[in-house]
Design an enzyme around this catalytic site. Structure first.
Site, PDB file in Angstrom:
ATOM      1  N   PRO A  97      53.645  46.527  53.374  1.00  0.00           N
ATOM      2  CA  PRO A  97      54.522  46.570  54.097  1.00  0.00           C
ATOM      3  C   PRO A  97      53.988  44.975  54.885  1.00  0.00           C
ATOM      4  O   PRO A  97      52.879  45.071  54.447  1.00  0.00           O
ATOM      5  CB  PRO A  97      55.576  47.062  54.785  1.00  0.00           C
ATOM      6  CG  PRO A  97      53.986  47.912  55.098  1.00  0.00           C
ATOM      7  CD  PRO A  97      53.109  48.226  54.194  1.00  0.00           C
ATOM      8  N   LYS A  98      54.854  43.381  55.118  1.00  0.00           N
ATOM      9  CA  LYS A  98      54.585  43.202  55.985  1.00  0.00           C
ATOM     10  C   LYS A  98      54.641  42.664  57.481  1.00  0.00           C
ATOM     11  O   LYS A  98      55.576  43.197  57.156  1.00  0.00           O
ATOM     12  CB  LYS A  98      55.259  41.017  55.372  1.00  0.00           C
ATOM     13  CG  LYS A  98      54.935  39.727  56.130  1.00  0.00           C
ATOM     14  CD  LYS A  98      53.722  39.518  56.228  1.00  0.00           C
ATOM     15  CE  LYS A  98      53.835  37.909  57.618  1.00  0.00           C
ATOM     16  NZ  LYS A  98      53.666  38.722  58.434  1.00  0.00           N
TER      17      LYS A  98
END
Length: 119
Positions: free
Chosen positions: A27-28
Site C-alpha cells: 500500500p501507499k
C-alpha cells in the site's frame, strides 16, 4: 569496500492493480521514502532525493548499525499513532537535530506512544 546507495525504486501508476505472477505490491504509506546503507561500519540514511536524514532519526541509525556490512534497505519511514499514520509527527521529526531528535526518538519508541518505523 565503499559503495553508493542505489537509486530508489519509484512507484508507477497503473490503471489496474493486477500483479504479474512473481511480483508483489504494497500500500501507499504516508511517510518519507528512505534508503539506509551500512558500509564498513558506517550507516547512511538518506531521502529518495539524497537528503541526509541521520541527525533527525538517531534510533534508525542505532538499529541499522547492527546490520551486516553491505546491507542496503529501501523503505518508508512512518509514524504510527493511535491506530493511524501520523504524517505531521514525521514532518516534525525531520526538523529536529541533536538532543531534540534523541528526545523525540525516545518519546516515539514506547509501546503506548507513537513509533517511527521503516515499512
Amino acid at each position: 569496500m565503499t559503495w553508493t546507495l542505489p537509486e530508489p525504486m519509484l512507484t508507477a501508476l497503473t490503471p489496474r492493480p493486477t500483479l504479474t505472477p512473481g511480483w508483489a505490491a504494497e500500500p501507499k504509506w504516508d511517510g518519507y521514502r528512505a534508503l539506509v546503507s551500512v558500509d564498513e561500519g558506517s550507516v547512511d540514511l538518506r531521502s529518495r532525493r539524497g537528503t541526509d536524514m541521520r541527525a533527525a532519526f538517531p534510533e534508525i541509525i542505532t538499529a541499522a548499525a547492527q546490520l551486516r556490512d553491505g546491507t542496503a534497505l529501501d523503505g518508508e519511514l512512518v509514524v504510527w499513532e493511535n491506530g493511524r499514520l501520523a504524517f505531521e509527527r514525521l514532518q516534525h521529526r525531520l526538523q529536529r537535530r541533536g538532543a531534540a531528535a534523541e528526545w523525540a526518538a525516545g518519546e516515539q519508541s514506547g509501546t503506548s506512544s507513537p513509533s517511527t518505523s521503516c515499512a
